[in-house]
Design a protein around this motif. Structure first.
Motif, PDB file in Angstrom:
ATOM      1  N   GLY A 171       0.835  -1.191   0.000  1.00  0.00           N
ATOM      2  CA  GLY A 171       0.000   0.000   0.000  1.00  0.00           C
ATOM      3  C   GLY A 171       0.870   1.242   0.000  1.00  0.00           C
ATOM      4  O   GLY A 171       1.762   1.382   0.842  1.00  0.00           O
ATOM      5  N   GLU A 172       0.636   2.140  -0.945  1.00  0.00           N
ATOM      6  CA  GLU A 172       1.519   3.302  -1.093  1.00  0.00           C
ATOM      7  C   GLU A 172       1.476   4.228   0.114  1.00  0.00           C
ATOM      8  O   GLU A 172       2.423   4.978   0.365  1.00  0.00           O
ATOM      9  N   ARG A 173       0.395   4.196   0.900  1.00  0.00           N
ATOM     10  CA  ARG A 173       0.283   5.064   2.080  1.00  0.00           C
ATOM     11  C   ARG A 173       0.447   4.280   3.376  1.00  0.00           C
ATOM     12  O   ARG A 173      -0.023   4.706   4.432  1.00  0.00           O
ATOM     13  N   ASP A 174       1.110   3.146   3.296  1.00  0.00           N
ATOM     14  CA  ASP A 174       1.327   2.296   4.473  1.00  0.00           C
ATOM     15  C   ASP A 174       2.270   2.996   5.449  1.00  0.00           C
ATOM     16  O   ASP A 174       3.395   3.351   5.082  1.00  0.00           O
ATOM     17  N   LYS A 205      -9.555  -3.542  -0.016  1.00  0.00           N
ATOM     18  CA  LYS A 205     -10.220  -3.010  -1.210  1.00  0.00           C
ATOM     19  C   LYS A 205      -9.487  -3.401  -2.490  1.00  0.00           C
ATOM     20  O   LYS A 205     -10.061  -3.313  -3.576  1.00  0.00           O
ATOM     21  N   GLY A 206      -8.239  -3.833  -2.338  1.00  0.00           N
ATOM     22  CA  GLY A 206      -7.418  -4.092  -3.521  1.00  0.00           C
ATOM     23  C   GLY A 206      -7.198  -5.553  -3.853  1.00  0.00           C
ATOM     24  O   GLY A 206      -6.355  -5.877  -4.693  1.00  0.00           O
ATOM     25  N   GLU A 224      -7.437  -6.447  -7.523  1.00  0.00           N
ATOM     26  CA  GLU A 224      -6.289  -5.942  -8.275  1.00  0.00           C
ATOM     27  C   GLU A 224      -5.067  -6.816  -8.035  1.00  0.00           C
ATOM     28  O   GLU A 224      -4.280  -7.065  -8.963  1.00  0.00           O
ATOM     29  N   PHE A 281      -4.381  -2.296   2.595  1.00  0.00           N
ATOM     30  CA  PHE A 281      -4.766  -1.975   1.216  1.00  0.00           C
ATOM     31  C   PHE A 281      -5.498  -3.121   0.531  1.00  0.00           C
ATOM     32  O   PHE A 281      -6.317  -2.912  -0.372  1.00  0.00           O
ATOM     33  N   LEU A 330       0.095  -0.489  -4.736  1.00  0.00           N
ATOM     34  CA  LEU A 330      -1.325  -0.229  -4.919  1.00  0.00           C
ATOM     35  C   LEU A 330      -1.757   0.916  -4.017  1.00  0.00           C
ATOM     36  O   LEU A 330      -1.067   1.250  -3.048  1.00  0.00           O
ATOM     37  N   GLY A 331      -2.907   1.487  -4.308  1.00  0.00           N
ATOM     38  CA  GLY A 331      -3.434   2.529  -3.443  1.00  0.00           C
ATOM     39  C   GLY A 331      -3.858   1.956  -2.105  1.00  0.00           C
ATOM     40  O   GLY A 331      -4.254   0.800  -2.006  1.00  0.00           O
ATOM     41  N   GLY A 332      -3.749   2.766  -1.057  1.00  0.00           N
ATOM     42  CA  GLY A 332      -4.199   2.317   0.254  1.00  0.00           C
ATOM     43  C   GLY A 332      -3.113   2.309   1.297  1.00  0.00           C
ATOM     44  O   GLY A 332      -1.952   2.635   1.036  1.00  0.00           O
ATOM     45  N   ASP A 333      -3.504   1.894   2.513  1.00  0.00           N
ATOM     46  CA  ASP A 333      -2.598   1.877   3.659  1.00  0.00           C
ATOM     47  C   ASP A 333      -2.145   0.446   3.961  1.00  0.00           C
ATOM     48  O   ASP A 333      -2.042  -0.375   3.047  1.00  0.00           O
TER      49      ASP A 333
END
Length: 247
Positions: A198-201, A233-234, A237, A230, A224-227
């Motif tokens: 997750g890019e915002r981890d 929701k991912g 993907e 992630f 991927l997007g998210g924390d």
């Protein structure tokens, strides 16, 4: 839900697990391991309807979900050995399986030396502690040394949120596993590895994923997007990216 009982280091353990069969009776097995403080339920919620070419094995590791607190404090190597015994009872050999692990589960998965490793924001890379955490550690050590009674009173306040409401065995287990450096373990892993992050981890920063990718020779890395969670929701993907690699 099912339960398996096993013996490890002279003590009895009980593990809760669930198997999702594939329509393909000869499908390989994907073992899916949760992170610290989570359970198989969270992982099944995310991946239960995906990776349909696999038979899924979800397990609550000792002290989480419906698996009771272990009789003594463990480290990550203990968890891996317990999982090996558990998988053996299911006639599963780790080196013949694909294993997915999130966070703490990523470290356990790596130690199992699977045929194929899927890491989701894996723990195992040491990250410098924040000034706040360093202060709490220093305060805890000072109180324990000079004012033991006060140390006991403030123990709950000084503990990480990751172990709130946990008993002493799991707290000691957390202390055993939280600062382990798995750099050499990742560097020795030779089988295919697919790393998703997750890019915002903030729990396991993106730089940790980049380092793991650099350490594991036969690895691919996807952001991927998210924390840290992630994959909630991912998951689709993740499956899509994985299947594209296999084409």
């Amino acid at each position: 839900m099912a339960q398996k009982r096993l013996d490890y280091k002279g003590q009895s353990f009980s593990l809760s697990y669930e198997i999702l069969e594939s329509q393909n009776l000869s499908a390989p097995t994907l073992v899916i391991l949760h992170g610290w403080g989570a359970s198989r339920t969270l992982m099944k919620q995310s991946f239960g309807g995906l990776f349909k070419n696999f038979k899924h094995c979800y397990v609550d590791m000792p002290g989480f979900g419906n698996s009771p607190t272990p009789p003594f404090a463990l480290n990550t190597y203990d968890y891996a050995e317990i999982l090996k015994i558990f998988l053996g009872q299911l006639s599963l050999i780790p080196s013949h399986c694909s294993i997915m692990g999130h966070s703490f589960g990523g470290k356990v998965a790596t130690l199992l030396e699977p045929k194929e490793l899927i890491l989701l924001s894996s723990a195992g890379i040491q990250v410098p502690k924040s000034f706040k955490v360093q202060c709490k550690i220093a305060l805890a050590k000072s109180l324990n040394r000079f004012v033991p009674r006060l140390s006991r009173i403030f123990k709950q306040f000084l503990r990480s949120k990751d172990v709130e409401n946990m008993d002493e065995v799991m707290y000691q287990t957390f202390k055993n596993v939280v600062d382990e450096d798995f750099s050499s373990i990742f560097a020795e892993f030779k089988s295919p590895c697919y790393i998703f992050w997750g890019e915002r981890d903030l729990a396991t920063p993106l730089k940790s994923g980049e380092k793991i990718h650099a350490l594991i020779p036969n690895s691919k890395f996807f952001v991927l997007g998210g924390d840290h969670f992630f994959f909630l929701k991912g998951a689709k993907e993740i499956e899509k990216l994985y299947l594209n690699i296999k084409k």
